[in-house]
Write a protein that holds these residues in place. Structure first.
Motif, PDB file in Angstrom:
ATOM      1  N   LYS A 224      41.805  51.188  33.507  1.00  0.00           N
ATOM      2  CA  LYS A 224      42.036  49.931  32.803  1.00  0.00           C
ATOM      3  C   LYS A 224      42.406  48.807  33.779  1.00  0.00           C
ATOM      4  O   LYS A 224      41.879  47.702  33.687  1.00  0.00           O
ATOM      5  CB  LYS A 224      43.143  50.122  31.767  1.00  0.00           C
ATOM      6  CG  LYS A 224      43.358  48.961  30.859  1.00  0.00           C
ATOM      7  CD  LYS A 224      44.380  49.306  29.789  1.00  0.00           C
ATOM      8  CE  LYS A 224      44.552  48.163  28.817  1.00  0.00           C
ATOM      9  NZ  LYS A 224      45.497  48.504  27.754  1.00  0.00           N
ATOM     10  N   VAL A 225      43.302  49.098  34.716  1.00  0.00           N
ATOM     11  CA  VAL A 225      43.733  48.092  35.694  1.00  0.00           C
ATOM     12  C   VAL A 225      42.559  47.678  36.586  1.00  0.00           C
ATOM     13  O   VAL A 225      42.353  46.493  36.844  1.00  0.00           O
ATOM     14  CB  VAL A 225      44.912  48.627  36.542  1.00  0.00           C
ATOM     15  CG1 VAL A 225      45.209  47.725  37.714  1.00  0.00           C
ATOM     16  CG2 VAL A 225      46.151  48.787  35.670  1.00  0.00           C
ATOM     17  N   VAL A 226      41.775  48.639  37.033  1.00  0.00           N
ATOM     18  CA  VAL A 226      40.610  48.330  37.869  1.00  0.00           C
ATOM     19  C   VAL A 226      39.600  47.506  37.081  1.00  0.00           C
ATOM     20  O   VAL A 226      39.050  46.527  37.589  1.00  0.00           O
ATOM     21  CB  VAL A 226      39.965  49.626  38.426  1.00  0.00           C
ATOM     22  CG1 VAL A 226      38.611  49.351  39.043  1.00  0.00           C
ATOM     23  CG2 VAL A 226      40.894  50.275  39.444  1.00  0.00           C
TER      24      VAL A 226
ATOM     25  N   GLU B  62      36.934  42.277  36.101  1.00  0.00           N
ATOM     26  CA  GLU B  62      36.614  41.178  35.192  1.00  0.00           C
ATOM     27  C   GLU B  62      37.134  39.848  35.753  1.00  0.00           C
ATOM     28  O   GLU B  62      36.439  38.834  35.705  1.00  0.00           O
ATOM     29  CB  GLU B  62      37.221  41.450  33.807  1.00  0.00           C
ATOM     30  CG  GLU B  62      36.828  40.441  32.756  1.00  0.00           C
ATOM     31  CD  GLU B  62      35.332  40.388  32.506  1.00  0.00           C
ATOM     32  OE1 GLU B  62      34.839  39.289  32.209  1.00  0.00           O
ATOM     33  OE2 GLU B  62      34.667  41.430  32.603  1.00  0.00           O
ATOM     34  N   ARG B  63      38.355  39.855  36.302  1.00  0.00           N
ATOM     35  CA  ARG B  63      38.895  38.644  36.927  1.00  0.00           C
ATOM     36  C   ARG B  63      38.019  38.202  38.089  1.00  0.00           C
ATOM     37  O   ARG B  63      37.757  37.015  38.263  1.00  0.00           O
ATOM     38  CB  ARG B  63      40.326  38.877  37.420  1.00  0.00           C
ATOM     39  CG  ARG B  63      41.359  38.804  36.327  1.00  0.00           C
ATOM     40  CD  ARG B  63      42.768  38.707  36.877  1.00  0.00           C
ATOM     41  NE  ARG B  63      43.320  39.916  37.421  1.00  0.00           N
ATOM     42  CZ  ARG B  63      43.804  40.935  36.720  1.00  0.00           C
ATOM     43  NH1 ARG B  63      43.779  40.916  35.407  1.00  0.00           N
ATOM     44  NH2 ARG B  63      44.325  41.981  37.305  1.00  0.00           N
TER      45      ARG B  63
ATOM     46  N   VAL C  91      42.694  45.686  44.446  1.00  0.00           N
ATOM     47  CA  VAL C  91      43.304  45.735  43.114  1.00  0.00           C
ATOM     48  C   VAL C  91      44.824  45.688  43.293  1.00  0.00           C
ATOM     49  O   VAL C  91      45.508  46.713  43.231  1.00  0.00           O
ATOM     50  CB  VAL C  91      42.887  47.003  42.344  1.00  0.00           C
ATOM     51  CG1 VAL C  91      43.394  46.963  40.904  1.00  0.00           C
ATOM     52  CG2 VAL C  91      41.385  47.194  42.368  1.00  0.00           C
ATOM     53  N   PRO C  92      45.392  44.496  43.524  1.00  0.00           N
ATOM     54  CA  PRO C  92      46.822  44.384  43.820  1.00  0.00           C
ATOM     55  C   PRO C  92      47.737  44.870  42.691  1.00  0.00           C
ATOM     56  O   PRO C  92      48.876  45.235  42.946  1.00  0.00           O
ATOM     57  CB  PRO C  92      47.039  42.892  44.069  1.00  0.00           C
ATOM     58  CG  PRO C  92      45.751  42.215  43.882  1.00  0.00           C
ATOM     59  CD  PRO C  92      44.708  43.229  43.575  1.00  0.00           C
ATOM     60  N   ALA C  93      47.259  44.927  41.467  1.00  0.00           N
ATOM     61  CA  ALA C  93      48.087  45.394  40.353  1.00  0.00           C
ATOM     62  C   ALA C  93      48.451  46.878  40.496  1.00  0.00           C
ATOM     63  O   ALA C  93      49.399  47.342  39.873  1.00  0.00           O
ATOM     64  CB  ALA C  93      47.369  45.159  39.032  1.00  0.00           C
TER      65      ALA C  93
END
Length: 123
Positions: A107-109, A114-115, A20-22
């Motif tokens: 939320k980020v995960v 989803e991506r 999860v790079p974000a």
């Protein structure tokens, strides 16, 4: 056995950040409690530099609790974000702390998963 815990925590954190790079730019202190046979080992994980120290982590915004044997098993088998998410859902791991941080991470995960699902569907 406790001397390898910081390395395992670091490996687990790096694995999640790679998946999860974000989350990489997020500045956060996480307290980690590993419950063993009659004792609890406490560690402090500092992000984004992924620095692990044996400390109570009094300044932690999030605290993660899980059994030491379960944690070792997860890391040794190369657990992915989906595996960690399942562990939290089943109650094998527990995260508490500032609700805004917990919601942001979830939320980020979720968006990253989803991506990933869309990429697999296109292939």
């Amino acid at each position: 056995m406790s001397s390898d815990a910081p390395m395992l925590i670091q490996a687990a954190a790096k694995g999640v950040l790679e998946e999860v790079p974000a989350l990489k730019p997020m500045t956060l202190v996480v307290g980690i409690d590993l419950h063993g046979r009659g004792d609890t080992q406490q560690f402090r994980l500092e992000l984004p530099e992924v620095k692990v120290t044996k400390d109570i982590g009094a300044d932690a915004k999030i605290r993660v609790e899980l059994r030491r044997d379960f944690f070792n098993l997860m890391v040794e088998h190369g657990a992915k974000v989906d595996d960690w998410e399942q562990a939290f859902r089943e109650g094998r791991a527990r995260a508490t702390g500032v609700q805004q941080y917990l919601q942001l991470i979830a939320k980020v995960v979720g968006k990253q998963q989803e991506r990933d699902r869309l990429r697999r569907a296109h292939k």
